[in-house]
Design a protein around this motif. Structure first.
Motif, PDB file in Angstrom:
ATOM      1  N   TRP A  15       3.358   0.349  -1.735  1.00 32.41           N
ATOM      2  CA  TRP A  15       4.692   0.766  -1.343  1.00 32.41           C
ATOM      3  C   TRP A  15       5.683   0.799  -2.505  1.00 32.41           C
ATOM      4  O   TRP A  15       6.530   1.700  -2.565  1.00 32.41           O
ATOM      5  N   PRO A  16       5.679  -0.133  -3.476  1.00 31.19           N
ATOM      6  CA  PRO A  16       6.668  -0.041  -4.568  1.00 31.19           C
ATOM      7  C   PRO A  16       6.593   1.281  -5.338  1.00 31.19           C
ATOM      8  O   PRO A  16       7.625   1.866  -5.667  1.00 31.19           O
ATOM      9  N   GLU A 148      14.325  -3.449   1.775  1.00 33.23           N
ATOM     10  CA  GLU A 148      15.424  -2.749   2.427  1.00 33.23           C
ATOM     11  C   GLU A 148      15.021  -1.333   2.841  1.00 33.23           C
ATOM     12  O   GLU A 148      15.284  -0.897   3.970  1.00 33.23           O
ATOM     13  N   VAL A 149      14.362  -0.608   1.938  1.00 35.87           N
ATOM     14  CA  VAL A 149      13.952   0.758   2.258  1.00 35.87           C
ATOM     15  C   VAL A 149      12.855   0.756   3.313  1.00 35.87           C
ATOM     16  O   VAL A 149      12.810   1.638   4.186  1.00 35.87           O
ATOM     17  N   PHE A 150      11.964  -0.226   3.283  1.00 33.23           N
ATOM     18  CA  PHE A 150      10.905  -0.309   4.289  1.00 33.23           C
ATOM     19  C   PHE A 150      11.499  -0.574   5.669  1.00 33.23           C
ATOM     20  O   PHE A 150      11.011  -0.054   6.681  1.00 33.23           O
ATOM     21  N   GLY A 151      12.552  -1.372   5.724  1.00 33.54           N
ATOM     22  CA  GLY A 151      13.232  -1.594   6.996  1.00 33.54           C
ATOM     23  C   GLY A 151      13.864  -0.317   7.529  1.00 33.54           C
ATOM     24  O   GLY A 151      13.828  -0.050   8.742  1.00 33.54           O
ATOM     25  N   LEU A 170       3.323 -11.719   7.172  1.00 37.12           N
ATOM     26  CA  LEU A 170       2.403 -12.192   6.144  1.00 37.12           C
ATOM     27  C   LEU A 170       2.109 -13.664   6.321  1.00 37.12           C
ATOM     28  O   LEU A 170       2.862 -14.402   6.958  1.00 37.12           O
ATOM     29  N   ASP A 171       0.988 -14.085   5.737  1.00 34.41           N
ATOM     30  CA  ASP A 171       0.622 -15.500   5.714  1.00 34.41           C
ATOM     31  C   ASP A 171       1.196 -16.160   4.468  1.00 34.41           C
ATOM     32  O   ASP A 171       1.843 -15.521   3.633  1.00 34.41           O
ATOM     33  N   ALA A 172       0.935 -17.452   4.343  1.00 34.44           N
ATOM     34  CA  ALA A 172       1.461 -18.189   3.188  1.00 34.44           C
ATOM     35  C   ALA A 172       0.826 -17.708   1.890  1.00 34.44           C
ATOM     36  O   ALA A 172       1.474 -17.712   0.842  1.00 34.44           O
ATOM     37  N   LYS A 173      -0.452 -17.279   1.940  1.00 33.65           N
ATOM     38  CA  LYS A 173      -1.151 -16.802   0.753  1.00 33.65           C
ATOM     39  C   LYS A 173      -1.521 -15.340   0.936  1.00 33.65           C
ATOM     40  O   LYS A 173      -1.732 -14.885   2.054  1.00 33.65           O
ATOM     41  N   ARG A 180      -0.292  -8.353  -3.751  1.00 31.88           N
ATOM     42  CA  ARG A 180       1.156  -8.501  -3.611  1.00 31.88           C
ATOM     43  C   ARG A 180       1.487  -9.123  -2.271  1.00 31.88           C
ATOM     44  O   ARG A 180       0.984  -8.702  -1.229  1.00 31.88           O
ATOM     45  N   GLN A 181       2.310 -10.131  -2.279  1.00 24.23           N
ATOM     46  CA  GLN A 181       2.779 -10.756  -1.038  1.00 24.23           C
ATOM     47  C   GLN A 181       3.950  -9.944  -0.518  1.00 24.23           C
ATOM     48  O   GLN A 181       5.111 -10.343  -0.610  1.00 24.23           O
ATOM     49  N   GLN A 182       3.618  -8.778   0.080  1.00 24.08           N
ATOM     50  CA  GLN A 182       4.655  -7.832   0.457  1.00 24.08           C
ATOM     51  C   GLN A 182       4.183  -7.028   1.656  1.00 24.08           C
ATOM     52  O   GLN A 182       3.023  -6.607   1.721  1.00 24.08           O
ATOM     53  N   SER A 183       5.075  -6.816   2.615  1.00 19.29           N
ATOM     54  CA  SER A 183       4.734  -6.053   3.816  1.00 19.29           C
ATOM     55  C   SER A 183       4.662  -4.578   3.476  1.00 19.29           C
ATOM     56  O   SER A 183       5.577  -4.019   2.862  1.00 19.29           O
TER      57      SER A 183
END
Length: 712
Positions: A15-16, A148-151, A170-173, A180-183
């Motif tokens: 996504w980025p 913000e854009v994903f929202g 997401l989970d803790a890990k 990437r820890q990213q939705s």
């Protein structure tokens, strides 16, 4: 019997990079429209080439080998917004103690061997080796902008597909294959709504067309359960055969066939950690079908209950609650002008009336506007959009109306305004702080909370708002310290107006994390009278113990050795006359952080190279001796060094790329000027010097001197 639930998973790989590409395409379209509008001649401008390949090919190339790097997006534009066809685009983030790591890269970079998690220095060097003169485009990752854009994307699909849309939790890990820890996925509950769009195949086609219109690519799947849809959308394009009547990388799992749809998928499709995937691989379990053959009573004690829970969610045996995405309450008001006009008084009056309406909605939620978007629809396309940012949230109509009037005065309207729309694009809770109850003395001491409350009031806040409106939001900025050892990169700027600010509790928590991470990632060197003196690694230096903070260094206990040349080894520090608890405390290791002259008042944006002359020598740009020169020349003017302090060693970390090593000196010239200069090292090695001993290599060192700042 009620119909079974149906869920749609929309996954936007990497996504980025996709968000970055979307911004560049939109900017190119705006520039094209503006150029066509401003062009008074009848000649048609040529179409603007964005240099972006097709969305479908991008997603197909970028989603491959997702376990190494989840890549998507197109070739990016450089700083000048010009197309760059072969330049790889990288995003990095700071992750102590490993330093700056790649968190996202485009397909061009992935083909060069760059992967997520690779040090940015190694990735840049790899680009230089394989592409030569092509310079990679490197930027810092902005997860807040991605979120913000994903929202906003979720809100868009709530309007065109279904109101029941959730952002993946997401989970803790991080999950395996998603470093990437990213939705990056949306869960859409389309139960009972698919027939409105021509069935489930029509839903997929409608979603694909909407994404293509926004220059985005996605992998999608529809199934009875969210876990099944997620697994098929993320791993199906490489393990399953898509139907001919569906869009590319889209799948439909028939009702009741969840197990048969996931048996051929890898175990990482269950949203589990990489450590669990590695353990299963050592046991020979690579597919979900292999895992389903094992008794769950034996899986739980050996691999943990999270794996069992993911299996149950993928098969639909347990319900997986999902939080529906709720957009922030929209405060938007419009006014259709019966008679189009360009009169500023009329426009300001209508804007104040709209702000009065918006104020009522904000007051019920005890929030204030921090960023306004004003749209003026003109009789000639395109419309005029104004962004008004505020330092602190407010509902003061007079203040907001004054900012709108100031912005309107600085613009030239191309035609009459037919419609005026004002919306609140950013709001925040109102802050009401009682500065003082009894004391009215402005010189009375105040607590930090009182000071912050005063700053958010009408004095500083209104000044920042007015300056931002007159000069531009990007020209009124605040300075923040960065963890970069180089002085010219040790700060960053951000706009003061229209920016979401941290609360006191959040700021305290983030400050505690920064202190903890800095203790674990930075180390101070042990200087025992060597040439390097006080070393500064990663931007931290050892304290300057025992020195009184006075600008006259001879009164502060520093002696200068005037015998011979001005060599660094000729500087010694005296511990007498200072209070110390032990002999170690009396040893002077470097400048104190509280020393008023530790850093210059004026820092040059780019260090200026100097010609230097050693004792009895002539001027030259490079010298082979590390000793402090006797004279230096800048712009034809010769300056003689009278006194000096130093050196202070500043080095960059290994993760920042090529090593930068500087020895800084505070020098007093014969003209009583305090300047900050440093000695840079350049090493020139050849095949012969590689075969030589260390003394030969040391003789190849060359030193250059630079002016970096002035103290007065």
């Amino acid at each position: 019997m009620p119909p079974s639930q149906r869920h749609l998973c929309i996954w936007l790989p990497n996504w980025p990079i996709q968000r970055r590409r979307q911004e560049q395409v939109q900017r190119a379209a705006e520039l094209k429209t503006q150029s066509e509008q401003d062009d008074s001649s009848s000649q048609t401008n040529p179409p603007l080439q964005t240099g972006l390949p097709s969305t479908d090919s991008d997603a197909a190339d970028s989603c491959a080998n997702d376990s190494c790097a989840t890549d998507s997006g197109a070739k990016e534009l450089n700083a000048g917004d010009r197309p760059v066809s072969n330049a790889p685009f990288l995003l990095w983030n700071e992750k102590p103690p490993r330093g700056r790591l790649v968190v996202a890269c485009c397909p061009v970079a992935r083909k060069l061997g760059i992967r997520v998690g690779m040090p940015i220095a190694q990735a840049s060097e790899l680009c230089a080796i394989k592409q030569g003169d092509v310079v990679p485009l490197v930027e810092k990752h902005d997860p807040d902008a991605d979120r913000e854009v994903f929202g906003r994307l979720a809100e868009t699909f709530q309007d065109i597909l279904t109101p029941l849309i959730a952002v993946e939790e997401l989970d803790a890990k991080p999950w395996a294959g998603h470093p990437r820890q990213q939705s990056e996925s949306l869960c859409c509950d389309i139960t009972g709504a698919a027939h409105l769009l021509g069935g489930e195949a029509g839903v997929l086609r409608h979603a694909t067309e909407s994404l293509q219109a926004m220059n985005l690519a996605a992998c999608m799947a529809i199934a009875d359960h969210w876990g099944t849809a997620w697994a098929v959308a993320h791993e199906g394009p490489w393990c399953l055969r898509p139907a001919d009547n569906l869009p590319p990388r889209s799948f439909i799992v028939p009702s009741g066939e969840a197990e048969s749809a996931i048996v051929e998928l890898p175990v990482r499709a269950l949203r589990i950690e990489q450590a669990t995937v590695d353990t299963l691989a050592r046991l020979g379990v690579e597919r979900v079908g292999h895992l389903l053959k094992l008794p769950r009573s034996g899986i739980a004690p050996r691999l943990g209950m999270p794996l069992v829970r993911r299996i149950e969610q993928a098969l639909g045996e347990v319900a997986e609650p999902l939080g529906v995405h709720h957009a922030e309450a929209e405060h938007c008001e419009s006014w259709d002008l019966e008679y189009p006009t360009m009169d500023q008084e009329i426009l300001v009056d209508r804007a104040r009336r709209l702000l009065e309406r918006i104020k009522g909605g904000l007051a019920t939620r005890k929030r204030g506007a921090q960023r306004l978007t004003c749209r003026l629809d003109l009789s000639v396309h395109p419309p005029l959009i104004l962004e008004i940012g505020l330092f602190a949230p407010t509902t003061d109509v007079d203040h907001l109306g004054g900012l709108f009037a100031n912005r309107l005065e600085s613009l030239r309207l191309r035609s009459d305004v037919t419609r005026l729309t004002i919306s609140v694009s950013l709001s925040a809770p109102l802050r009401t702080t009682q500065v003082s109850l009894f004391s009215h003395d402005p010189l009375a001491p105040q607590s930090p909370l009182e000071i912050s409350g005063a700053k958010s009031g009408s004095s500083l806040g209104r000044l920042v708002d007015l300056l931002s409106g007159r000069l531009g939001r990007d020209r009124v900025v605040e300075v923040r310290l960065c963890r970069d050892p180089l002085p010219e990169n040790a700060f960053d700027t951000s706009p003061l107006a229209g920016t979401r600010r941290l609360t006191l509790k959040t700021a305290s928590r983030s400050h505690h994390r920064r202190r903890s991470s800095s203790r674990s990632s930075f180390h101070s060197s042990d200087s025992s009278g060597d040439l390097s003196g006080d070393r500064l690694l990663g931007g931290r230096s050892k304290s300057f113990k025992g020195v009184t903070q006075d600008h006259d260094f001879r009164d502060s206990g520093i002696e200068f050795d005037d015998s011979g040349g001005r060599e660094a080894s000729g500087i010694r520090y005296r511990g007498g006359g200072v209070s110390s608890k032990s002999a170690d405390d009396a040893a002077l290791l470097g400048p104190s952080p509280s020393d008023a002259m530790r850093r210059p008042l004026s820092l040059l944006a780019t260090p200026v190279a100097m010609e230097v002359a050693l004792v009895g020598g002539s001027f030259c740009r490079e010298v082979f001796s590390p000793q402090l020169p006797e004279r230096f020349k800048i712009n034809g003017t010769v300056y003689r060094i009278k006194d000096h302090w130093g050196p202070e060693r500043i080095e960059t970390g290994w993760w920042s790329g090529a090593l930068i090593c500087r020895d800084y000196y505070r020098v007093l010239t014969a003209g009583h000027q305090w300047w900050w200069i440093y000695r840079g090292t350049e090493r020139h090695r050849s095949f012969e010097t590689d075969l030589a001993d260390d003394s030969t290599y040391a003789s190849e060192q060359r030193f250059r001197w630079f002016l970096h700042g002035r103290f007065a």
